[in-house]
Motif scaffolding. Sequence first.
Motif, PDB file in Angstrom:
ATOM      1  N   UNK A 230       3.653 -17.477  12.968  1.00  0.00           N
ATOM      2  CA  UNK A 230       4.526 -16.440  12.999  1.00  0.00           C
ATOM      3  C   UNK A 230       3.854 -15.013  13.000  1.00  0.00           C
ATOM      4  N   UNK A 231       3.216 -15.018  14.107  1.00  0.00           N
ATOM      5  CA  UNK A 231       2.293 -13.789  14.098  1.00  0.00           C
ATOM      6  C   UNK A 231       2.822 -12.415  14.215  1.00  0.00           C
ATOM      7  N   UNK A 232       4.039 -12.338  14.874  1.00  0.00           N
ATOM      8  CA  UNK A 232       4.903 -11.138  15.091  1.00  0.00           C
ATOM      9  C   UNK A 232       5.276 -10.618  13.423  1.00  0.00           C
ATOM     10  N   UNK A 233       5.610 -11.409  12.684  1.00  0.00           N
ATOM     11  CA  UNK A 233       6.276 -11.431  11.449  1.00  0.00           C
ATOM     12  C   UNK A 233       4.872 -11.185  10.194  1.00  0.00           C
ATOM     13  N   UNK A 234       3.977 -11.736  10.792  1.00  0.00           N
ATOM     14  CA  UNK A 234       2.368 -11.414   9.978  1.00  0.00           C
ATOM     15  C   UNK A 234       2.219 -10.037  10.189  1.00  0.00           C
ATOM     16  N   UNK A 235       2.212  -9.307  11.449  1.00  0.00           N
ATOM     17  CA  UNK A 235       1.966  -8.009  11.734  1.00  0.00           C
ATOM     18  C   UNK A 235       3.024  -7.334  11.138  1.00  0.00           C
ATOM     19  N   UNK A 236       4.431  -7.612  11.129  1.00  0.00           N
ATOM     20  CA  UNK A 236       5.095  -6.902  10.255  1.00  0.00           C
ATOM     21  C   UNK A 236       4.655  -6.485   8.885  1.00  0.00           C
ATOM     22  N   UNK A 237       4.378  -7.729   8.177  1.00  0.00           N
ATOM     23  CA  UNK A 237       3.821  -7.669   6.903  1.00  0.00           C
ATOM     24  C   UNK A 237       2.584  -6.950   6.494  1.00  0.00           C
ATOM     25  N   UNK A 238       1.927  -7.026   7.515  1.00  0.00           N
ATOM     26  CA  UNK A 238       0.549  -6.303   7.385  1.00  0.00           C
ATOM     27  C   UNK A 238       0.913  -4.726   7.452  1.00  0.00           C
ATOM     28  N   UNK A 239       1.660  -4.422   8.320  1.00  0.00           N
ATOM     29  CA  UNK A 239       1.904  -2.942   8.615  1.00  0.00           C
ATOM     30  C   UNK A 239       2.623  -2.428   6.853  1.00  0.00           C
ATOM     31  N   UNK A 240       3.458  -3.114   6.446  1.00  0.00           N
ATOM     32  CA  UNK A 240       4.095  -2.679   5.216  1.00  0.00           C
ATOM     33  C   UNK A 240       2.862  -2.715   4.107  1.00  0.00           C
ATOM     34  N   UNK A 241       2.093  -3.676   4.109  1.00  0.00           N
ATOM     35  CA  UNK A 241       1.088  -3.895   3.037  1.00  0.00           C
ATOM     36  C   UNK A 241       0.279  -2.610   3.450  1.00  0.00           C
ATOM     37  N   UNK A 242      -0.134  -2.370   4.435  1.00  0.00           N
ATOM     38  CA  UNK A 242      -1.330  -1.301   4.859  1.00  0.00           C
ATOM     39  C   UNK A 242      -0.654   0.054   4.252  1.00  0.00           C
ATOM     40  N   UNK A 243       0.823   0.397   4.695  1.00  0.00           N
ATOM     41  CA  UNK A 243       1.455   1.662   4.179  1.00  0.00           C
ATOM     42  C   UNK A 243       1.325   1.781   2.629  1.00  0.00           C
ATOM     43  N   UNK A 244       1.369   0.619   1.829  1.00  0.00           N
ATOM     44  CA  UNK A 244       1.565   0.425   0.722  1.00  0.00           C
ATOM     45  C   UNK A 244       0.335   0.581  -0.188  1.00  0.00           C
ATOM     46  N   UNK A 245      -0.622   0.588   0.578  1.00  0.00           N
ATOM     47  CA  UNK A 245      -2.108   0.444   0.322  1.00  0.00           C
ATOM     48  C   UNK A 245      -2.418  -0.549  -0.809  1.00  0.00           C
ATOM     49  N   UNK A 246      -1.962  -1.793  -0.590  1.00  0.00           N
ATOM     50  CA  UNK A 246      -1.977  -2.889  -1.360  1.00  0.00           C
ATOM     51  C   UNK A 246      -3.104  -3.956  -0.457  1.00  0.00           C
ATOM     52  N   UNK A 247      -3.844  -4.798  -1.456  1.00  0.00           N
ATOM     53  CA  UNK A 247      -4.862  -5.692  -0.783  1.00  0.00           C
ATOM     54  C   UNK A 247      -4.309  -6.831  -0.550  1.00  0.00           C
ATOM     55  N   UNK A 248      -4.853  -7.726   0.154  1.00  0.00           N
ATOM     56  CA  UNK A 248      -4.204  -9.132   0.577  1.00  0.00           C
ATOM     57  C   UNK A 248      -5.371 -10.307   0.270  1.00  0.00           C
ATOM     58  N   UNK A 249      -4.724 -11.366  -0.166  1.00  0.00           N
ATOM     59  CA  UNK A 249      -5.350 -12.466  -0.502  1.00  0.00           C
ATOM     60  C   UNK A 249      -4.641 -13.896   0.546  1.00  0.00           C
ATOM     61  N   UNK A 250      -5.421 -14.408   1.231  1.00  0.00           N
ATOM     62  CA  UNK A 250      -4.725 -15.384   2.226  1.00  0.00           C
ATOM     63  C   UNK A 250      -5.136 -16.841   1.581  1.00  0.00           C
ATOM     64  N   UNK A 251      -4.144 -17.513   1.434  1.00  0.00           N
ATOM     65  CA  UNK A 251      -4.105 -18.829   0.810  1.00  0.00           C
ATOM     66  C   UNK A 251      -3.982 -20.025   1.880  1.00  0.00           C
ATOM     67  N   UNK A 252      -5.141 -20.625   2.194  1.00  0.00           N
ATOM     68  CA  UNK A 252      -5.212 -21.659   3.294  1.00  0.00           C
ATOM     69  C   UNK A 252      -6.058 -21.298   4.276  1.00  0.00           C
ATOM     70  N   UNK A 253      -6.864 -22.241   4.682  1.00  0.00           N
ATOM     71  CA  UNK A 253      -8.083 -22.065   5.453  1.00  0.00           C
ATOM     72  C   UNK A 253      -7.515 -21.990   6.785  1.00  0.00           C
TER      73      UNK A 253
END
Length: 547
Positions: A230-253
């Motif tokens: 769900x790449x469009x939804x992932x982009x939405x998620x990244x947009x909001x995470x970036x605005x909130x200045x949070x970091x990300x961990x991705x689980x699953x290779x």
Amino acid sequence: MSKINIFALGGQNEIGKNMYVVEVDKKIFIFEAGLKYADDKLLGVDYIIPNYDYLIENKDRIVGIFITHGHDEQMGAISDILIDIPDIKIYGGKFTLEIIKQDLNESGIKKANLVEIKPHKAINFGECNVFPIQVSHALPDSYLYVLNTKDGAIVFTGNYLFDPSMDGPYSMDIGKLAYVGKQGVLCLMNESIYAGRQGFTSPNHQASSIIRNTIDENDGRIFFNIFETQIYRIQELFNEIYKANRKVVIMGKSLENIILKGIELNYIKFDKDKILPINHVNDEGICVIISNEREKPYSNLKRILRNSDKFVTLTESDTVVMLSPLYEGSEITATTIFNKIAKVGSKLVTLSNKFLSPHASSQDLMLMINLMNPKYYFPVTGEYRHQVENANLARILNIPEENILLNLNGEVATFKNGNLVSNNDKVKVEDILIDGKTVGDIGDLVLKDREMLSDSGIVIVNANIDKKTRTIINKPNIISKGFIYVKDNIDLIKESEKIVSDVIINNIKDNYIDYNKLKLDIRDKLGKYLYKETESKPMIIIVVQEI
């Protein structure tokens, strides 16, 4: 003029397992090669694909498989098909092929005939050509296909919606669609899943607001569960995470590979420095992205809830967000997960019914019909009720009743000289159940056995008979697995042993034993006794041997 056959090997009256065949004279064009997720009733089955014997039998006539986008429902069966037809050509957009490559690599397939196509550039096949048009969907490089024939175009829409705000690799060229419609469309194969939903899907497919509110309201860790493609939804998620200045961990290779490839190819815009390794999963305020898996949906989240994940344990200060809508058949599994999250004390956020997947609702579908102005209309991809609702939209737009094709899998629509001449022929269709590396031999009897085992357990009867004297050696041994707790049911076990002994004695006649009849008698009498005492019907396995 041409003879054209159109039919589905999968995708009609079901969600997923999409595979549509268009034969133009001797050439076979295949649109989609998808799988369907196994529901909670198909115990042990990983996923389901269409029976493709027809393709094997006619492989020399196949032009190729044209994939609209990289979701499992569209391309998940490719790795299985390539085992039997290794040279078949697979056509798709750039990002679609990247997802297919990863899937093939995970399946151990090193070689495949993948052909990258560009939007709005025709691919010629003699007197026919395939013209891909970019449409708006959950993934970049999603295409609608126009198969141009001498008798008019056959248009296969795939999945789409109309949303002018989706740009770049998500944009839709409405001008190209209108142009195709003006040239003459013989048959429009239009998706059906949201046909019963009023209005346009946009903007209800956008989840930015719920993501933003969740991040603003929760300072602790937030786990976002999402389908990995769900790449469009992932982009939405990244947009909001970036605005909130949070970091990300991705689980699953697999999820990590898709996201990093998307960033590398500029399909996903995000600062890679904000993506941290797994050892940061317990950092305060970290956003953790978890993906579903094809074979075992929600398996990653279930592993965390079992406390068997070596990196993370869910706590009451965490928030879990289900960013992917539930698909039909997974409701029991999802409800079980929701209950476990509640027991932990974590906050749970799910998408309400107003949040839609990026599929065409009624107004999207009618706009597509208006643009294409087809002579014949073929509702595809969805349960039969969805197809009927789709057909109703066509009637509203004055497509004649006799020109609307409500066909099921295997039912062939035949056109000659641009006219429907038959809708009665059929080709073989059935499900192929995939269980791990086992393909095709998971039938109804196996599933019935699994259902019985899951409901009532198993009772194993073991008896030894002296080969010379034809007498029972010691007493029969009764073993219960998943049926009763033996220590609390000693009397039941003793009575079962007596029933088995009596049946064996009664079946010894003139120093001869009919072992088939003996086993049937044990199963009958012991089964009736166990049901009388417990109102359960365990599977009874009988092992009688001479010593």
